[in-house]
Scaffold this motif. Structure first.
Motif, short mmCIF file in Angstrom:
data_model
loop_
_atom_site.label_atom_id
_atom_site.label_comp_id
_atom_site.label_asym_id
_atom_site.label_seq_id
_atom_site.Cartn_x
_atom_site.Cartn_y
_atom_site.Cartn_z
N LEU A 360 0.84 -1.18 0.00
CA LEU A 360 0.00 0.00 0.00
C LEU A 360 0.88 1.24 0.00
CD1 LEU A 360 -2.65 -1.12 2.64
CD2 LEU A 360 -2.89 -1.11 0.17
N PRO A 361 0.37 2.38 -0.45
CA PRO A 361 1.18 3.60 -0.45
C PRO A 361 1.71 3.95 0.93
CG PRO A 361 -0.81 3.91 -1.75
CD PRO A 361 -0.95 2.58 -1.06
N ASP A 362 2.93 4.52 0.96
CA ASP A 362 3.57 4.83 2.24
C ASP A 362 2.82 5.88 3.05
OD1 ASP A 362 5.55 3.02 1.67
OD2 ASP A 362 6.90 4.51 0.80
N HIS A 363 2.09 6.77 2.35
CA HIS A 363 1.49 7.91 3.05
C HIS A 363 0.20 7.56 3.79
CE1 HIS A 363 -1.76 8.26 0.11
NE2 HIS A 363 -0.84 8.06 -0.83
N LEU A 364 -0.26 6.31 3.70
CA LEU A 364 -1.53 5.95 4.34
C LEU A 364 -1.43 6.01 5.86
CD1 LEU A 364 -2.77 2.91 2.22
CD2 LEU A 364 -3.48 5.29 2.07
N SER A 365 -2.54 6.35 6.49
CA SER A 365 -2.64 6.35 7.95
C SER A 365 -3.53 5.18 8.38
CB SER A 365 -3.23 7.66 8.45
OG SER A 365 -2.39 8.74 8.13
N TYR A 366 -3.21 4.65 9.55
CA TYR A 366 -3.91 3.47 10.04
C TYR A 366 -4.60 3.79 11.37
CZ TYR A 366 -1.13 0.98 6.57
OH TYR A 366 -0.56 0.56 5.39
N VAL A 367 -5.63 2.99 11.70
CA VAL A 367 -6.32 3.14 12.99
C VAL A 367 -6.39 1.75 13.63
CG1 VAL A 367 -8.42 3.87 14.16
CG2 VAL A 367 -7.74 4.98 12.01
N TRP A 368 -5.94 1.70 14.90
CA TRP A 368 -6.02 0.44 15.67
C TRP A 368 -7.17 0.55 16.66
CZ3 TRP A 368 -3.67 -4.12 15.01
CH2 TRP A 368 -2.54 -4.16 14.16
N TYR A 369 -7.87 -0.59 16.84
CA TYR A 369 -9.01 -0.64 17.74
C TYR A 369 -8.80 -1.77 18.76
CZ TYR A 369 -11.29 2.03 14.05
OH TYR A 369 -11.61 2.97 13.12
N ASN A 370 -9.14 -1.47 20.01
CA ASN A 370 -9.23 -2.49 21.05
C ASN A 370 -10.68 -2.51 21.52
OD1 ASN A 370 -8.96 -4.30 23.14
ND2 ASN A 370 -7.69 -2.98 24.43
N LYS A 371 -11.33 -3.65 21.30
CA LYS A 371 -12.75 -3.78 21.63
C LYS A 371 -13.54 -2.65 20.95
CE LYS A 371 -11.86 -4.03 26.04
NZ LYS A 371 -11.96 -4.22 27.51
N ASN A 372 -13.16 -2.41 19.67
CA ASN A 372 -13.85 -1.46 18.79
C ASN A 372 -13.68 0.00 19.19
OD1 ASN A 372 -14.94 -3.53 17.12
ND2 ASN A 372 -16.48 -3.92 18.71
N LYS A 373 -12.73 0.29 20.07
CA LYS A 373 -12.44 1.67 20.43
C LYS A 373 -11.05 2.03 19.91
CE LYS A 373 -15.31 1.79 24.58
NZ LYS A 373 -15.35 2.02 26.04
N PRO A 374 -10.89 3.19 19.24
CA PRO A 374 -9.58 3.57 18.69
C PRO A 374 -8.53 3.68 19.78
CG PRO A 374 -11.32 4.99 17.83
CD PRO A 374 -11.93 4.20 18.93
N VAL A 375 -7.34 3.07 19.53
CA VAL A 375 -6.26 3.12 20.52
C VAL A 375 -4.91 3.50 19.91
CG1 VAL A 375 -7.32 1.48 22.13
CG2 VAL A 375 -5.92 0.62 20.25
N GLY A 376 -4.81 3.59 18.58
CA GLY A 376 -3.52 3.93 17.96
C GLY A 376 -3.71 4.32 16.52
N ARG A 377 -2.66 5.03 15.95
CA ARG A 377 -2.80 5.55 14.60
C ARG A 377 -1.53 5.35 13.79
NH1 ARG A 377 -7.40 7.48 14.56
NH2 ARG A 377 -7.89 9.10 13.15
N LYS A 378 -0.83 4.24 14.01
CA LYS A 378 0.35 3.93 13.20
C LYS A 378 0.20 2.53 12.63
CE LYS A 378 3.69 6.93 15.50
NZ LYS A 378 5.02 7.01 16.17
N LYS A 379 1.08 2.22 11.68
CA LYS A 379 1.02 0.90 11.06
C LYS A 379 1.36 -0.20 12.07
CE LYS A 379 2.54 -1.59 6.95
NZ LYS A 379 3.30 -1.52 5.69
N TYR A 380 2.23 0.14 13.03
CA TYR A 380 2.66 -0.82 14.05
C TYR A 380 2.04 -0.43 15.39
CZ TYR A 380 6.16 -1.61 10.46
OH TYR A 380 6.78 -1.87 9.27
#
Length: 835
Positions: A360-380
């Motif tokens: 995927l393109p490098d510039h994309l942003s990611y969202v991590w969820y724990n129990k459907n609540k956002p907890v992070g915004r990086k690929k890792y």
């Protein structure tokens, strides 16, 4: 050259040369005439402006300030109204300074930017003519020295840009996305498969594209990525770098052509820009041995292998990048990869990676969820502890409808359940659907069905192995998952349900919203909830304009003729439906006005005359009528009436049409008021006493339109004495004396004036006149006395005759006749004597 680091942390390179345009206190000056910035960064373009505080004793106030790069029909287009810059520009003005801030820079933003301000003064508008040239570029790795080995290349690398970079900058070098070293250059041995990229220190988020380190004498084409995933409707950039020897077989190498292709025809590679399937959607952005293929408005049919080719002047100097780049236009199909460290029991951790099967393109942003609540915004995402109650999944920001499967706490939980839907195949809206969940578990698992709800709490549906949707709706489409749980743990599996249905009422929108200026780019968008996806048809009134799956109709340079009512039809095999109407009101500066006069033809003094001015404009124009340079009337009607026109109203008239977008003046209209001659004025030259024998000139003039013809008459004479404005009498005599009349005449009437001419006599004539006067004075009394005496005698005789007639019988009386005859004879003789 200097470097400015903006608040957002982006590098902007400025050529600090001040440019001044000055005329009588009006000027615009720019801090820099050239600016270089990196793609994705934010740039500030600055200027200052001045103007005289008063002009012709009128205070000056600034009415408008804006930046522009385009003009339309002589009108400068404010950059804030340009759809290409929507949401990316700000005008930061105050204290006679103005800054244009452009964020999220694109290479297409490279242009000359100019500032303009307008005031309340009649000619108080000024544009900084020089402007500021903005160049948006990327970094790239340049091989300055290279030695080719068996499996390694020895090379010296530098980080370059199409703009000249300051010498003092430091760089960070990366190999295979891992940070390797810092420094102005990078020298070493590089494996043939090694990919290297660079970034300015402190701005590591804006790296160059990675490249293979090859020998300088190689002919090569290398691709930044060999596999790319992108989403339908988005824009993708496919990059490559190509190299060739500067000299080959004693001949200097020049590149003739660069292009991308996916097809061949009879051994000829077909340039993608000529392919009708890609018409208007592809760009070739090439320079400095780097070429980018940009495809916009992606379709699933764009999934293919894209290859780059360049040709040179060398006999065998044509090369194709054989591997190519595989583009998949699809859903992200994300997975969560887990990496754990248990080497140190006191310090364990878990690393989660959001991963797709293709790059995927490098510039994309990611969202991590724990129990459907956002907890992070990086690929890792790093976990110090993975708690049994936790469950994680990831998604790409903006594409949250395509999340990864959920990751649960690892244990001896039930095996991932198998899930199924019945009936299988196409699911029609309104039908009944059964979801079934089963798992290998001991002791037996308890099952729970959920529906994924994105950012909200997932919806709990059932605690049975089966869940029935008795009358499924389009809103039921989405991800369902089942959990199987016993005292040893829990596992889950998901299934996607897609409900087919006829299109819902389409929503329509126009971009940019607000006022639409003629010449601007306008996009109409139609969208409808439908499954399978709807096809759209745009209409203007009842005329079809565009049909296709995108529902987007673009007017690249809108005109006044594009104003009107638009609507969109959405349809698939299950039905069709029309949108509500969308009214486009295209605004524009006035067109050249047309002027007319009523009544047409000859204009007579005293008549009523109407001047009419009309101009095509939106919003409607205001009009000002002028006679020569004097304003007569200002208002929205454009009609100027003269209820009783006079000769003084003749002259040249014009009309000015204006609205907030511009002004324009009509051609001239000449009014010629015609009228009958006014009473003439007459004069005699020479003035004073006129003597016999002299020469006299009589002159007559009268105000008339058309010009009058003149005729001279002398009293008691039936025929004209002379014609023309000037009448000259030479060797004048007393007979020339008397009254003369001058008549002025044209097609509309006539008028006259009388002149009395008195002629004086010479000396001999005066003496004779004195003698005559003396004789008259002496003889007249004698003649009067004689006449009186004879008259008395005659009256007495008549009286006697009358008495005799009364006394005599008149009938048959001859005597009466004799007496009467005698009296008449005597009377006649006396009268003859008098004469």
């Amino acid at each position: 050259m200097s470097v400015t680091v903006a608040a957002s942390g982006f590098v902007v390179l400025l050529l600090t040369v001040t440019v001044v345009q000055c005329e009588k206190g009006w000027d615009v000056s720019y801090t820099s005439t050239e600016i270089c910035a990196f793609r994705g960064s934010t740039v500030d373009i600055n200027c200052t402006y001045t103007y005289p505080s008063t002009v012709n004793n009128h205070d000056t106030t600034v009415q408008e300030t804006f930046w522009f790069i385009k003009e339309s029909n002589g009108i400068h287009v404010d950059l804030r109204t340009d759809p290409e810059y929507s949401g990316r520009v700000e005008n930061l003005c105050g204290n006679n300074t103005c800054t244009l801030r452009i964020s999220n820079l694109r290479e297409s933003d490279s242009a000359v930017y100019k500032f303009r301000f307008t005031t309340n003064q009649p000619t108080g508008s000024l544009t900084g003519s020089a402007g500021v040239t903005l160049s948006v570029t990327d970094l790239h790795v340049q091989v300055s020295t290279s030695v080719k080995g068996d499996s390694y290349n020895y090379a010296k690398l530098s980080c370059q840009s199409s703009c000249r970079l300051p010498d003092h900058l430091n760089y960070v070098w990366y190999m295979k996305q891992q940070k390797m070293k810092k420094g102005a250059s990078y020298t070493g041995y590089f494996h043939r498969s090694a990919r290297v990229s660079c970034a300015v220190k402190g701005l590591e988020d804006f790296r160059s594209t990675s490249m293979l380190v090859r020998s300088l004498i190689d002919w090569s084409v290398s691709y930044t990525s060999t596999e790319i995933c992108a989403f339908r409707g988005s824009t993708v950039d496919i990059n490559c770098i190509y190299t060739y020897p500067s000299w080959w077989n004693g001949l200097h190498t020049t590149v003739n052509k660069t292009f991308w292709y996916i097809k061949e025809s009879n051994g000829i590679h077909v340039d993608l820009r000529t392919d009708l399937e890609y018409s208007g959607r592809v760009e070739n952005l090439c320079g400095n041995n780097k070429c980018t293929l940009r495809i916009s408005n992606l379709r699933e049919s764009d999934s293919a292998v894209y290859k780059f080719m360049f040709t040179t002047n060398q006999p065998t100097g044509n090369l194709t990048g054989s591997a190519g780049v595989t583009l998949n236009v699809t859903d992200p199909q994300l997975q969560v990869h887990v990496r754990r460290s248990t080497a140190n029991p006191s310090s364990t951790w878990t690393e989660l990676t959001c991963h797709s099967r293709c790059q995927l393109p490098d510039h994309l942003s990611y969202v991590w969820y724990n129990k459907n609540k956002p907890v992070g915004r990086k690929k890792y995402f790093h976990l110090q502890h993975f708690n049994p109650e936790d469950s994680y999944h990831c998604a790409i920001e903006g594409q949250e409808r395509f999340p990864s499967p959920t990751l649960y706490y690892p244990s001896d939980a039930p095996k991932p359940p198998s899930v199924s839907v019945s009936p299988s195949g196409e699911i029609m809206e309104g039908s009944s659907v059964t979801l079934t969940c089963s798992s290998d578990a001991n002791p037996a698992a308890k099952y729970t069905w959920y529906k994924r709800s994105g950012h909200k709490q997932d919806q709990r549906l059932s605690e049975e192995t089966q869940f029935v949707l008795s009358s499924i709706r389009s809103s039921d489409s989405g991800e369902f998952y089942c959990t199987a749980e016993n005292e040893l743990g829990r596992s889950s599996a998901n299934i996607f349900i897609t409900v087919t249905y006829a299109p819902k009422p389409p929503s329509v929108s126009v971009s940019p919203s607000g006022e639409i200026m003629e010449g601007s780019s306008v996009t109409l968008t139609c969208s409808s909830d439908a499954n399978p996806a709807a096809k759209y048809t745009w209409y203007k009134e009842n005329r079809a304009l565009l049909q296709g799956p995108e529902g987007v109709y673009r007017l690249s340079s809108i005109s006044s003729g594009d104003s009107g009512v638009y609507s969109c039809k959405s349809e698939n095999q299950y039905g069709r439906i029309n949108s509500t109407s969308l009214h486009l009101d295209v605004q524009y500066a006035p067109k050249p006005p047309s002027v007319s006069v009523s009544p047409s033809g000859e204009i007579m003094e005293g008549s009523s005359v109407t001047l009419t001015c009309s101009s095509d404009a939106n919003p409607a124009a205001n009009y000002t009528w002028y006679k020569e340079d004097r304003a007569l009337l200002h208002g929205p009607e454009g009609v100027y009436r003269l209820s009783s026109i006079s000769s003084g109203d003749s002259g040249v008239y014009s009309c000015k049409s204006e609205n907030q977008y511009g002004r324009i003046t009509s051609t001239s209209l000449h009014l010629d008021v015609q009228y009958a001659p006014k009473p003439p004025s007459v004069s005699v030259s020479p003035s004073g006493e006129i003597m016999e024998g002299s020469s006299v000139t009589l002159t007559c003039s009268s105000d008339a339109n058309p010009a009058a013809h003149y005729t001279w008459y002398k009293e008691d004479e039936d025929s004209p004495t002379a014609s023309g404005q000037i009448f000259t009498i030479t060797d004048i005599t007393a007979e020339h004396g008397g009254k003369y009349q001058c008549e002025a005449q044209n097609t509309h009437g006539r008028s006259n004036t009388t002149l009395h001419l008195t002629v004086g006599a010479g000396k001999s004539v005066i003496i004779m006149n004195i003698i005559r006067l003396t004789l008259v004075v002496v003889l007249v009394p004698v003649l009067v006395w004689t006449l009186w005496t004879r008259m008395k005698k005659t009256l007495s005789l008549k009286s006697e005759v009358n008495e005799a007639v009364e006394m005599i019988e008149l009938d048959n009386c001859p005597e009466y006749d004799d007496v009467t005859a005698a009296a008449q004879t005597e009377d006649t003789e006396e009268q003859e004597d008098l004469v």
